[in-house]
Design an enzyme around this catalytic site. Structure first.
Site, PDB file in Angstrom:
ATOM      1  N   CYS A 165      -6.797  -9.217   1.553  1.00 23.04           N
ATOM      2  CA  CYS A 165      -6.125  -8.619   0.400  1.00 23.04           C
ATOM      3  C   CYS A 165      -7.137  -8.439  -0.727  1.00 23.04           C
ATOM      4  O   CYS A 165      -7.960  -9.315  -0.985  1.00 23.04           O
ATOM      5  CB  CYS A 165      -4.993  -9.547  -0.047  1.00 23.04           C
ATOM      6  N   CYS A 197      -6.022 -11.315  -3.429  1.00 26.56           N
ATOM      7  CA  CYS A 197      -6.029 -12.765  -3.182  1.00 26.56           C
ATOM      8  C   CYS A 197      -6.846 -13.164  -1.962  1.00 26.56           C
ATOM      9  O   CYS A 197      -7.077 -14.354  -1.737  1.00 26.56           O
ATOM     10  CB  CYS A 197      -4.597 -13.270  -3.041  1.00 26.56           C
ATOM     11  N   CYS A 209       0.745 -12.163  -1.926  1.00 28.06           N
ATOM     12  CA  CYS A 209       1.122 -11.404  -3.131  1.00 28.06           C
ATOM     13  C   CYS A 209       2.573 -10.914  -3.046  1.00 28.06           C
ATOM     14  O   CYS A 209       3.154 -10.568  -4.065  1.00 28.06           O
ATOM     15  CB  CYS A 209       0.194 -10.202  -3.321  1.00 28.06           C
ATOM     16  N   PRO A 228       3.419  15.060   5.536  1.00 29.65           N
ATOM     17  CA  PRO A 228       3.050  15.193   4.125  1.00 29.65           C
ATOM     18  C   PRO A 228       4.039  14.428   3.249  1.00 29.65           C
ATOM     19  O   PRO A 228       5.236  14.480   3.478  1.00 29.65           O
ATOM     20  CB  PRO A 228       3.154  16.689   3.848  1.00 29.65           C
ATOM     21  N   GLU A 229       3.525  13.718   2.262  1.00 29.76           N
ATOM     22  CA  GLU A 229       4.405  13.008   1.346  1.00 29.76           C
ATOM     23  C   GLU A 229       4.631  13.865   0.104  1.00 29.76           C
ATOM     24  O   GLU A 229       4.070  14.946  -0.034  1.00 29.76           O
ATOM     25  CB  GLU A 229       3.801  11.658   0.983  1.00 29.76           C
ATOM     26  N   LYS A 253      10.274  16.482  -0.592  1.00 31.60           N
ATOM     27  CA  LYS A 253       9.377  17.036   0.412  1.00 31.60           C
ATOM     28  C   LYS A 253       9.675  18.510   0.709  1.00 31.60           C
ATOM     29  O   LYS A 253       9.199  19.050   1.707  1.00 31.60           O
ATOM     30  CB  LYS A 253       9.461  16.210   1.690  1.00 31.60           C
ATOM     31  N   CYS A 298       0.898  -7.982   1.919  1.00 39.20           N
ATOM     32  CA  CYS A 298       0.148  -9.221   1.763  1.00 39.20           C
ATOM     33  C   CYS A 298       1.149 -10.367   1.644  1.00 39.20           C
ATOM     34  O   CYS A 298       1.953 -10.386   0.712  1.00 39.20           O
ATOM     35  CB  CYS A 298      -0.725  -9.177   0.517  1.00 39.20           C
TER      36      CYS A 298
HETATM   37 ZN   LIG Z   1      -2.700 -10.714  -1.723  1.00 41.60          ZN
END
Ligand SMILES: [Zn+2]
Length: 270
Positions: free
Chosen positions: A240, A243, A265, A2-3, A55, A262
């Protein structure tokens, strides 16, 4: 695992269900907790508030008693009406806190401790938490300073270090780097302070958005449809969304956790 956003929701759900109520029954299979309950019973105390910090989940009772739990990989808190059938078997039960209206059950929580305000402040691991990304008084500049204290660390693993800033898990790590346009394999020290501010701001914005929305599905793209909810996490080889370049995935040497990014990016040399 869990975040921070999951913990935030869990705490909010518990707060709405049992916050402000009086404990009518406490049960636990954990001997250390049972001993505290024998000496200073939980029953009769008011649940002053339930909150998350990074957390960790904190349940504060009247009379300076705090129940600190950490879910690690397997733990969870459930809420039931009295008499309602539990969704998990009794062998997984670790703690039961009952009020006149609701029953809160902790299943498989690997870390559960009672604290006073003083002992909690001294608790190693907890007292070293960095600023909580979802905290009301989140201090972005201190998070940036903490990151700067680890110049040799790659950005991806640094975002997971809960003593630098608390609450980011592996999914958000990739999403936050994409949101800030930062390559997760660069070292913290190679980034400008502006880059770090952008990272911290992206973390705060994405995680806040996730706890405000109604659906429990994690999303960072603001699109709710399954398969469109994340920018890069879990999308290795797919185009992506900005892009069209193929999303890449690789493990960091230091912690072997997988990161998605990516290459267009989030160029390494930018
Ligand atoms: Zn990208």
């Amino acid at each position: 695992m869990p975040e921070g956003d999951t913990l935030f929701r869990m705490a909010r759900t518990l707060q709405r269900a049992i916050g402000g109520q009086i404990v009518t029954r406490f049960e636990t299979v954990l001997p250390k907790l049972a001993r505290v309950d024998d000496d200073a019973p939980l029953a009769g105390r008011t649940i002053e508030c339930v909150e998350s910090e990074g957390k960790w989940l904190l349940m504060r009772f009247s009379g300076d008693l705090i129940l600190l739990t950490h879910m690690l990989m397997s733990g969870s808190w459930h809420i039931y009406r009295p008499g309602e059938r539990w969704q998990r078997g009794r062998q997984h039960m670790r703690i039961v806190i009952e009020t006149p209206r609701m029953v809160a059950v902790a299943f498989n929580v690997p870390v559960a401790e009672f604290h006073t305000g003083d002992s909690l402040a001294r608790r190693v691991g907890f007292n070293r938490l960095g600023p909580a990304v979802l905290g009301e008084d989140f201090d972005a500049e201190s998070a940036v300073r903490n990151l700067l204290s680890q110049p040799g660390m790659e950005v991806g693993p640094a975002l997971l270090k809960q003593n630098l800033l608390a609450g980011i898990g592996n999914e958000f790590k990739s999403e936050v780097c994409f949101g800030a346009g930062v390559n997760p394999f660069r070292t913290v020290g190679s980034l400008s302070v502006e880059d770090l501010r952008r990272l911290v701001a992206a973390a705060r914005a994405m995680m806040t958005d996730n706890v405000l929305q109604r659906s429990a599905m994690r999303r960072t793209t603001r699109r709710a449809a399954p398969g469109e909810n994340l920018w890069v996490y879990g999308r290795g080889g797919e185009p992506c969304r900005k892009c069209g370049e193929a999303i890449q995935a690789r493990r960091h040497a230091v912690d072997a956790r997988l990161t998605y990014w990516c290459p267009q990016c989030q160029p390494y040399g930018a």
